[in-house]
Design a protein around this motif. Structure first.
Motif, PDB file in Angstrom:
ATOM      1  N   ILE A  54      -1.488  -3.733  -8.988  1.00 58.35           N
ATOM      2  CA  ILE A  54      -1.164  -3.257  -8.087  1.00 58.35           C
ATOM      3  C   ILE A  54      -1.650  -1.850  -7.027  1.00 58.35           C
ATOM      4  O   ILE A  54      -1.452  -1.257  -7.544  1.00 58.35           O
ATOM      5  CB  ILE A  54       1.286  -2.529  -7.364  1.00 58.35           C
ATOM      6  CG1 ILE A  54       1.764  -3.902  -8.635  1.00 58.35           C
ATOM      7  CG2 ILE A  54       1.079  -2.163  -5.997  1.00 58.35           C
ATOM      8  CD1 ILE A  54       3.359  -3.577  -8.410  1.00 58.35           C
ATOM      9  N   ILE A  55      -1.639  -2.285  -6.081  1.00 55.15           N
ATOM     10  CA  ILE A  55      -2.812  -1.273  -5.010  1.00 55.15           C
ATOM     11  C   ILE A  55      -1.928  -1.345  -4.034  1.00 55.15           C
ATOM     12  O   ILE A  55      -1.739  -1.692  -3.293  1.00 55.15           O
ATOM     13  CB  ILE A  55      -4.037  -1.809  -5.054  1.00 55.15           C
ATOM     14  CG1 ILE A  55      -5.156  -1.896  -7.092  1.00 55.15           C
ATOM     15  CG2 ILE A  55      -5.164  -0.402  -4.547  1.00 55.15           C
ATOM     16  CD1 ILE A  55      -6.025  -3.032  -6.307  1.00 55.15           C
ATOM     17  N   LEU A  56      -2.363   0.557  -3.571  1.00 51.64           N
ATOM     18  CA  LEU A  56      -1.548   0.748  -1.994  1.00 51.64           C
ATOM     19  C   LEU A  56      -3.139   1.511  -1.717  1.00 51.64           C
ATOM     20  O   LEU A  56      -4.032   2.516  -1.967  1.00 51.64           O
ATOM     21  CB  LEU A  56      -0.726   2.144  -2.977  1.00 51.64           C
ATOM     22  CG  LEU A  56      -0.676   3.289  -1.280  1.00 51.64           C
ATOM     23  CD1 LEU A  56       0.467   2.302  -0.378  1.00 51.64           C
ATOM     24  CD2 LEU A  56       0.343   4.458  -1.490  1.00 51.64           C
ATOM     25  N   GLU A  57      -3.466   0.693  -0.819  1.00 51.08           N
ATOM     26  CA  GLU A  57      -4.842   0.917  -0.271  1.00 51.08           C
ATOM     27  C   GLU A  57      -3.856   2.160   1.140  1.00 51.08           C
ATOM     28  O   GLU A  57      -5.239   2.890   1.738  1.00 51.08           O
ATOM     29  CB  GLU A  57      -5.805  -0.006   0.691  1.00 51.08           C
ATOM     30  CG  GLU A  57      -6.354  -0.451  -0.157  1.00 51.08           C
ATOM     31  CD  GLU A  57      -7.658  -1.060   0.254  1.00 51.08           C
ATOM     32  OE1 GLU A  57      -8.135  -0.726   1.435  1.00 51.08           O
ATOM     33  OE2 GLU A  57      -8.559  -1.538  -0.887  1.00 51.08           O
ATOM     34  N   SER A  58      -3.025   1.836   1.836  1.00 49.67           N
ATOM     35  CA  SER A  58      -2.873   2.387   3.551  1.00 49.67           C
ATOM     36  C   SER A  58      -2.777   4.189   2.572  1.00 49.67           C
ATOM     37  O   SER A  58      -2.470   4.596   1.955  1.00 49.67           O
ATOM     38  CB  SER A  58      -1.367   2.094   3.398  1.00 49.67           C
ATOM     39  OG  SER A  58      -1.336   1.312   3.737  1.00 49.67           O
TER      40      SER A  58
ATOM     41  N   HIS B  13      -3.588   3.914  -6.110  1.00 50.45           N
ATOM     42  CA  HIS B  13      -4.160   4.185  -4.602  1.00 50.45           C
ATOM     43  C   HIS B  13      -5.264   4.062  -4.541  1.00 50.45           C
ATOM     44  O   HIS B  13      -6.784   4.611  -5.339  1.00 50.45           O
ATOM     45  CB  HIS B  13      -3.114   5.062  -4.665  1.00 50.45           C
ATOM     46  CG  HIS B  13      -3.618   5.921  -3.276  1.00 50.45           C
ATOM     47  ND1 HIS B  13      -3.257   4.937  -2.271  1.00 50.45           N
ATOM     48  CD2 HIS B  13      -4.525   6.533  -2.216  1.00 50.45           C
ATOM     49  CE1 HIS B  13      -3.634   5.633  -0.787  1.00 50.45           C
ATOM     50  NE2 HIS B  13      -4.467   6.928  -1.291  1.00 50.45           N
ATOM     51  N   CYS B  14      -6.229   2.906  -3.584  1.00 46.13           N
ATOM     52  CA  CYS B  14      -7.297   3.631  -3.646  1.00 46.13           C
ATOM     53  C   CYS B  14      -7.569   3.263  -2.082  1.00 46.13           C
ATOM     54  O   CYS B  14      -6.912   1.998  -1.030  1.00 46.13           O
ATOM     55  CB  CYS B  14      -8.570   1.756  -4.146  1.00 46.13           C
ATOM     56  SG  CYS B  14      -9.992   1.514  -3.796  1.00 46.13           S
TER      57      CYS B  14
ATOM     58  N   GLU C 215      -4.914  10.401  -3.461  1.00 50.81           N
ATOM     59  CA  GLU C 215      -4.439  10.710  -2.284  1.00 50.81           C
ATOM     60  C   GLU C 215      -4.515  11.833  -1.774  1.00 50.81           C
ATOM     61  O   GLU C 215      -5.101  11.635  -0.182  1.00 50.81           O
ATOM     62  CB  GLU C 215      -2.712  10.781  -2.714  1.00 50.81           C
ATOM     63  CG  GLU C 215      -2.082   9.131  -2.779  1.00 50.81           C
ATOM     64  CD  GLU C 215      -0.690   9.291  -3.461  1.00 50.81           C
ATOM     65  OE1 GLU C 215      -0.345   8.382  -3.567  1.00 50.81           O
ATOM     66  OE2 GLU C 215       0.216  10.989  -4.125  1.00 50.81           O
ATOM     67  N   VAL C 216      -4.696  12.558  -2.320  1.00 51.48           N
ATOM     68  CA  VAL C 216      -5.327  14.139  -0.955  1.00 51.48           C
ATOM     69  C   VAL C 216      -6.790  13.764  -1.368  1.00 51.48           C
ATOM     70  O   VAL C 216      -7.109  14.116   0.103  1.00 51.48           O
ATOM     71  CB  VAL C 216      -5.044  15.256  -2.024  1.00 51.48           C
ATOM     72  CG1 VAL C 216      -5.273  16.182  -1.388  1.00 51.48           C
ATOM     73  CG2 VAL C 216      -3.306  15.588  -2.699  1.00 51.48           C
TER      74      VAL C 216
END
Ligand code: SAJ
Length: 406
Positions: A119-123, A153-154, A206-207
């Motif tokens: 699962i990748i969060l791109e937002s 996260h990407c 994220e940062v």
């Protein structure tokens, strides 16, 4: 294991400016892709091989991806091996993050996620969203993060207007909730990205993304503040910046009517909201950029006083040149404020905007606007506005917020 496009299914949640280009590029690389969107008209448009947003060449790529049978759109989430969350992450009126779309997408995934999935969060998201929202809401009970299911996260980094190029060519940062989550995500991105893919943890990723956009916001705020000083002193801010940038270690960005779009004017608030007592610079930059539209309005008002109800031609409505995007546009804000303050007749020209997108006032052709206006206010530097003959400009009172007619 490296992901093989022919045997890997991908489900992309959110088919906007990031999700649709990403889904269509992945389909052209051979992946079987299902795009999910809550809006039926978006799903229907894409399944016809058409697009609902403007982006150079996206129509061609989507038509070809849908035509090949490797991209389809749906209102409901479909089982896959990789899930990519590309939903909006706006801010509320008080600048706090609105994570409802990420929460909703994560809850939806819980129904379909199985052992081995990625699962990748791109937002673009506030610090800790990946571990505290996605990893918590999307993983079904009994499965572990990093052991059974991989969460990373990407952050997307593409520039509107160049999305299809940048989605493939840009370097990417992948941050895993655990090191093997990062490794899985890195292996996946390396199958379609030609830039370098750097692995780190989810919080650092994220940062990193928030810092990129905040850096740009702070630099533009510096340029905007400088433009106000230059005007007070009767010197040309753009010339001063060009000259200062001749120094080998100085690189100041360009002043404008303010900072718009859904990224740079939003993302720094995620940092401020997370650490309000330790982000005075980032907050002030936001405030400087957010106050620039009012400064331009006051300039126009002061100049309008020499006329009896002047015709004021406003050039450009979009948040930046050569895109059709009105989100958080300072140009649009300025036009609306000039109309509300009723200091003259406001004429508007934006060759990239249709009457459906902007129905406040009639849209003028450039020729007619130039013919009728006494004051010209350059707000968005679309290409055609660069070519206005000097003799026409010399007859007008000018407010050039982008410095293109100097
Ligand atoms: N602007 C200025 N002066 C400048 C540069 C920009 O006033 O020198 C204004 C523009 O007119 C516009 C706003 O800033 O109103 C933002 O425009 P932009 O072109 O700087 O950026 P975006 O919002 O279109 O895209 C940014 C990009 N981020 C960076 O360049 C660090 C892009 O790479 C990101 O992927 C995108 O945000 C995003 O989605 O986060």
């Amino acid at each position: 294991m490296t992901y093989q496009p022919e045997s890997t299914k991908i489900c992309v949640l959110g088919l906007g400016y990031i999700g649709l280009p990403t889904a269509s590029v992945l389909a052209t690389k051979g992946y079987q892709v299902c795009g999910v969107d809550v809006h039926s008209h978006v799903v229907e448009t894409i399944n016809r091989g058409e697009i609902h947003i403007e982006e150079p060449d996206l129509d061609i790529v989507v038509r070809s991806a849908v035509g090949s049978g490797r991209l389809c759109a749906s209102n409901t989430v479909q089982e896959a091996d990789i899930y990519m969350i590309c939903v909006p992450t706006p801010t509320n009126v008080d600048h706090s993050p609105d994570l409802s779309y990420v929460e909703e997408a994560s809850r939806t995934l819980r129904q379909v996620v199985k052992k081995g999935d990625l699962i990748i969060l791109e937002s673009t998201s506030p610090p800790k969203t990946t571990r505290e929202i996605v990893a918590k809401l999307a993983i079904p009970e009994g499965l572990t993060v990093g052991g059974d299911v991989f969460v990373a996260h990407c952050p997307e980094r593409v520039l509107p207007g160049r999305i299809l190029l940048e989605v493939v060519q840009n370097d990417r940062v992948v941050g895993g909730v655990t090191p093997n989550c990062a490794q899985k995500a890195k292996e996946f991105y390396e199958t379609f990205v030609s830039g370098n893919v750097y692995a780190t943890n989810d919080l650092a990723a994220e940062v990193t993304k928030l810092v990129e956009n905040s850096f740009r916001d702070v630099n533009i705020a510096f340029a905007n503040e400088l433009s106000i000083l230059a005007e007070r002193w009767g010197i040309d801010a753009w010339e001063v910046i060009e000259l200062a940038n001749r120094h080998p270690r100085v690189n100041i960005l360009t002043p404008g009517p303010g900072v718009g779009g859904h990224c740079i004017s939003v993302d720094p608030w995620f940092l401020v909201h997370s650490e309000p007592d330790h982000t005075p610079l980032i907050r002030t930059a936001r405030e400087v950029n957010d106050s620039k539209p009012d400064y331009i309005v006051r300039r126009v008002e002061a100049l309008a006083k020499q006329f009896n109800r002047p015709k004021i031609g406003c050039l450009g409505l979009t948040y930046k040149p050569d895109v059709d995007d009105l989100r958080c546009s300072p140009s649009l804000e300025i036009v609306r404020k000039l109309v509300a303050n009723d200091i003259g007749d406001i004429l508007v020209c934006d060759p990239l905007i249709t009457e459906e997108q902007f129905s406040d006032l009639p849209l003028f052709s450039l020729e007619r606007l130039l013919e009728e206006s006494q004051i010209l206010v350059l707000l968005t530097d679309h290409k055609p506005f660069y070519n206005i003959p000097k003799n026409i400009l010399q007859e007008k009172v000018i407010v050039d917020s982008r410095g293109i007619w100097r």
